[in-house]
Design a protein around this motif. Structure first.
Motif, PDB file in Angstrom:
ATOM      1  N   MET A  72       0.806  -1.225   0.000  1.00 51.97           N
ATOM      2  CA  MET A  72       0.000   0.000   0.000  1.00 51.97           C
ATOM      3  C   MET A  72       0.836   1.271   0.000  1.00 51.97           C
ATOM      4  O   MET A  72       0.367   2.324  -0.441  1.00 51.97           O
ATOM      5  N   LEU A  73       2.065   1.184   0.513  1.00 52.28           N
ATOM      6  CA  LEU A  73       2.887   2.374   0.729  1.00 52.28           C
ATOM      7  C   LEU A  73       4.234   2.178   0.049  1.00 52.28           C
ATOM      8  O   LEU A  73       4.953   1.228   0.371  1.00 52.28           O
ATOM      9  N   ASP A  74       4.581   3.074  -0.910  1.00 56.34           N
ATOM     10  CA  ASP A  74       5.851   2.868  -1.613  1.00 56.34           C
ATOM     11  C   ASP A  74       7.003   3.598  -0.914  1.00 56.34           C
ATOM     12  O   ASP A  74       6.811   4.318   0.071  1.00 56.34           O
ATOM     13  N   ALA A  75       8.196   3.414  -1.443  1.00 52.08           N
ATOM     14  CA  ALA A  75       9.407   3.948  -0.806  1.00 52.08           C
ATOM     15  C   ALA A  75       9.419   5.473  -0.774  1.00 52.08           C
ATOM     16  O   ALA A  75      10.089   6.083   0.065  1.00 52.08           O
ATOM     17  N   GLU A  76       8.658   6.110  -1.669  1.00 51.75           N
ATOM     18  CA  GLU A  76       8.609   7.574  -1.720  1.00 51.75           C
ATOM     19  C   GLU A  76       7.525   8.148  -0.810  1.00 51.75           C
ATOM     20  O   GLU A  76       7.368   9.360  -0.718  1.00 51.75           O
ATOM     21  N   GLY A  77       6.768   7.269  -0.157  1.00 54.24           N
ATOM     22  CA  GLY A  77       5.729   7.749   0.755  1.00 54.24           C
ATOM     23  C   GLY A  77       4.348   7.884   0.146  1.00 54.24           C
ATOM     24  O   GLY A  77       3.438   8.416   0.782  1.00 54.24           O
ATOM     25  N   TRP A  78       4.176   7.392  -1.097  1.00 56.15           N
ATOM     26  CA  TRP A  78       2.849   7.441  -1.734  1.00 56.15           C
ATOM     27  C   TRP A  78       1.990   6.285  -1.232  1.00 56.15           C
ATOM     28  O   TRP A  78       2.400   5.127  -1.261  1.00 56.15           O
ATOM     29  N   LEU A  79       0.782   6.606  -0.788  1.00 57.14           N
ATOM     30  CA  LEU A  79      -0.165   5.616  -0.291  1.00 57.14           C
ATOM     31  C   LEU A  79      -1.211   5.333  -1.363  1.00 57.14           C
ATOM     32  O   LEU A  79      -1.884   6.257  -1.833  1.00 57.14           O
ATOM     33  N   LYS A  80      -1.367   4.082  -1.729  1.00 55.96           N
ATOM     34  CA  LYS A  80      -2.428   3.692  -2.670  1.00 55.96           C
ATOM     35  C   LYS A  80      -3.732   3.549  -1.893  1.00 55.96           C
ATOM     36  O   LYS A  80      -3.801   2.777  -0.939  1.00 55.96           O
ATOM     37  N   THR A  81      -4.751   4.291  -2.308  1.00 53.14           N
ATOM     38  CA  THR A  81      -5.996   4.307  -1.537  1.00 53.14           C
ATOM     39  C   THR A  81      -6.957   3.189  -1.897  1.00 53.14           C
ATOM     40  O   THR A  81      -7.854   2.866  -1.119  1.00 53.14           O
ATOM     41  N   GLY A  82      -6.821   2.631  -3.115  1.00 49.03           N
ATOM     42  CA  GLY A  82      -7.789   1.629  -3.553  1.00 49.03           C
ATOM     43  C   GLY A  82      -9.060   2.239  -4.102  1.00 49.03           C
ATOM     44  O   GLY A  82      -9.990   1.526  -4.473  1.00 49.03           O
TER      45      GLY A  82
END
Length: 562
Positions: free
Chosen positions: A428-438
């Motif tokens: 859900m959370l990538d190394a750059e801090g982006w959260l996938k909300t779905g």
């Protein structure tokens, strides 16, 4: 990347950035606010009000009790299982001041749900309402909980009223089943003991966990979102910034009907309203509309935090329609999609427009919101300060403005990760801090966002996340069930309702009532299906995986043709 796109999208008076580092942690904000607004009302419930000064004193007493008598170590987890009563903020801030992590627990949980959360979080102490202590009695021996503190609804009221309220709840309404928990202590006894003790004020770091807030994320078993002091300080500052000059520090009275154990109400009332020194009216049972409206009639409220279901119920009540709305200036909506017809009716009745926002447990929760003076119905507003949004396709590539795709969020309010679930965090959370909300969304040219659809199969019932996997696990255990699936279907009252599909095993006799009854034994009420349909077969892939989406699409077509 739309990084510079947002710079000129904020109305005058709303900053594009906030600085969460201006406070070391939540306790820094609490101390500052309780000194600045010492004589201002903080929380009211059942006719009793505590000021910010009293909140600081009482939470200090509770902190002293915990530190001196619980045997817990800094960083240990404390489960707090209460509806909206004055004890809740006292317990939450007391736990934090003593150096512990709060685990918000739904009072409607079944023993099965409680056991999972307590064991997963490693909770060592439970603070719960007497009404559900009989469930704690069943669960605690199966967990690492070492001590239970029990409170009754009226415990913070003056002595005579306390006796009356607690007696009525227990003996007249019979809402407190008998229980026996060896070593349990009463909440008021803990406060009294702590009053005569001193404690060492905790000094958690910004990245230390403040709250474990349980959610299923987009799929699967309930997981604890690790919300740090930095996350929650950021979100309270972001919420405050988006209210602009409409909300005055120390002057507002805000109605709180949504449960404080839910991240939406928790952050807004315990955090954002605390930093601005405003008054929260706690509604213990918002389902009792006549009693709720009676409470509203007693106070000149200026703000209301709710969701679509509640707005509909109140608008349908004649007594509510006749209230005095002359002080009313802010209505906030979240937790589920706001229906345009509901928003229009609310404004017609109250004179106050509904301001819709969007968030998730994983974003503490606020990610976007309509500015109060620039509401655009049908949208979830613009990103809160210091927050970026982007839309990606199935391959993870950013799409052009106006195109639909999965909404991703980046900002200081995004969680640290899931408690002891690195794999789920990485999904859900990538190394750059982006959260996938779905969630599938569109960014408009003016910077406002619209939610189009839900990427995953999560069902949203009156603002509560319901996960098909959990429902199907329970259904599959029912004797006579060969196949099963759960989907969300449109529902005027709750946004979505749960519909389950079952295939009976050969020779099995099973009725709709039996299915609901057995699910009710294992699940919180809002997770029990509204509709049950028996079929000869369910649609599956060539490897036998049930196609929930196909079932859901069938139901959407039916709804569209009605």
């Amino acid at each position: 990347m739309l990084e510079n796109f947002w710079k000129d999208k904020y109305p005058a008076g709303i900053p594009t950035e906030i600085n969460p580092d201006q406070y070391a942690n939540i306790l820094d904000v609490l101390k500052h606010s309780c000194q600045r607004f010492a004589d201002k009302p903080a929380f009211s419930n059942l006719g009793k009000t505590i000021t910010y000064g009293e909140l600081y004193t009482l939470s200090g007493q509770f902190a002293a009790y915990l530190q001196k008598n619980s045997g817990l170590q800094p960083g240990d987890r404390i489960a707090i299982q209460m509806p909206n009563v004055l004890q809740y903020p006292v317990a939450v801030f007391g736990a934090m001041r003593a150096g512990f992590v709060v685990v918000n627990t739904n009072p409607l949980y079944t023993p099965r749900e409680m056991e999972h959360q307590f064991n997963d979080s490693g909770a060592k102490l439970l603070v719960c309402l007497a009404n559900m202590a009989h469930l704690a009695e069943q669960v605690v021996p199966k967990t690492g909980v070492k001590q239970v503190i029990i409170t009754e609804v009226g415990d913070m009221l003056p002595p005579l009223k306390r006796l009356l309220v607690n007696t009525v709840v227990k003996h007249v309404k019979k809402m407190v089943p008998s229980y026996n928990i060896p070593g349990a202590i009463k909440f008021n006894d803990a406060l009294a003991k702590g009053k005569n003790q001193t404690f060492q004020e905790a000094t958690p770091g910004a990245q230390d966990i403040a709250v474990l807030q349980y959610t299923g994320g987009t799929t699967g078993v309930a997981k604890g979102a690790m919300l740090t002091h930095h996350n929650l300080v950021a979100n309270m500052l972001q919420a405050k910034a988006m209210m602009g000059s409409t909300i005055k520090d120390g002057e507002e009275t805000i109605i709180c009907p949504l449960p404080l154990y839910h991240i939406y109400a928790f952050t807004f009332h315990c955090m954002a309203m605390m930093i601005s020194g405003n008054h929260n009216i706690l509604i213990t049972n918002p389902r009792d509309i006549p009693a709720f409206v009676k409470e509203l009639s007693k106070v000149p409220f200026s703000g209301f935090v709710g969701l679509n279901t509640l707005f509909v119920a109140l608008c349908n009540d004649e007594a509510f329609r006749n209230l005095d709305f002359s002080h009313f200036k802010v209505t906030l909506s979240g937790g589920m999609a706001l229906q345009q017809a509901t928003a229009e009716r609310w404004k017609k009745i109250t004179g106050c427009a509904v301001c819709e926002g969007y968030g998730m447990t994983e974003t503490s929760p606020l990610a976007t919101v309509n500015p109060i003076d620039n509401i655009q119905l049908g949208t979830i507003g613009i990103p809160v300060p210091s927050t970026l949004c982007k839309i990606i396709d199935d391959d993870g590539h950013e799409v052009a403005l106006g195109e639909r795709g999965e909404l991703c969020v980046k900002g200081p309010q995004v969680m640290k990760g899931y408690w002891q679930r690195q794999e789920a965090t990485d999904e859900m959370l990538d190394a750059e801090g982006w959260l996938k909300t779905g969630d599938i969304a569109i960014i408009q040219e003016d910077g406002y966002l619209r939610i189009v659809d839900r990427k995953k199969d999560m069902i949203l019932v009156s603002g509560f996340n319901v996960y098909p996997n959990e429902l199907e696990d329970v259904m599959a255990a029912i004797p006579g069930v060969a196949q099963c699936a759960a989907v969300g279907v449109p529902d005027e009252k709750s946004g979505e309702a749960i519909k389950v599909f079952l295939v009976k095993a050969p020779g099995a006799e099973l009725t709709e009532d039996q299915v609901k009854a057995q699910m009710r034994d294992s699940l919180t009420a809002y997770k029990v299906p509204k509709y049950v349909e028996f079929r000869d077969a369910l649609p599956t892939t060539n490897v036998g995986k049930i196609l929930r989406r196909e079932l859901r699409d069938e139901e959407l077509k039916k709804a569209a043709n009605q």
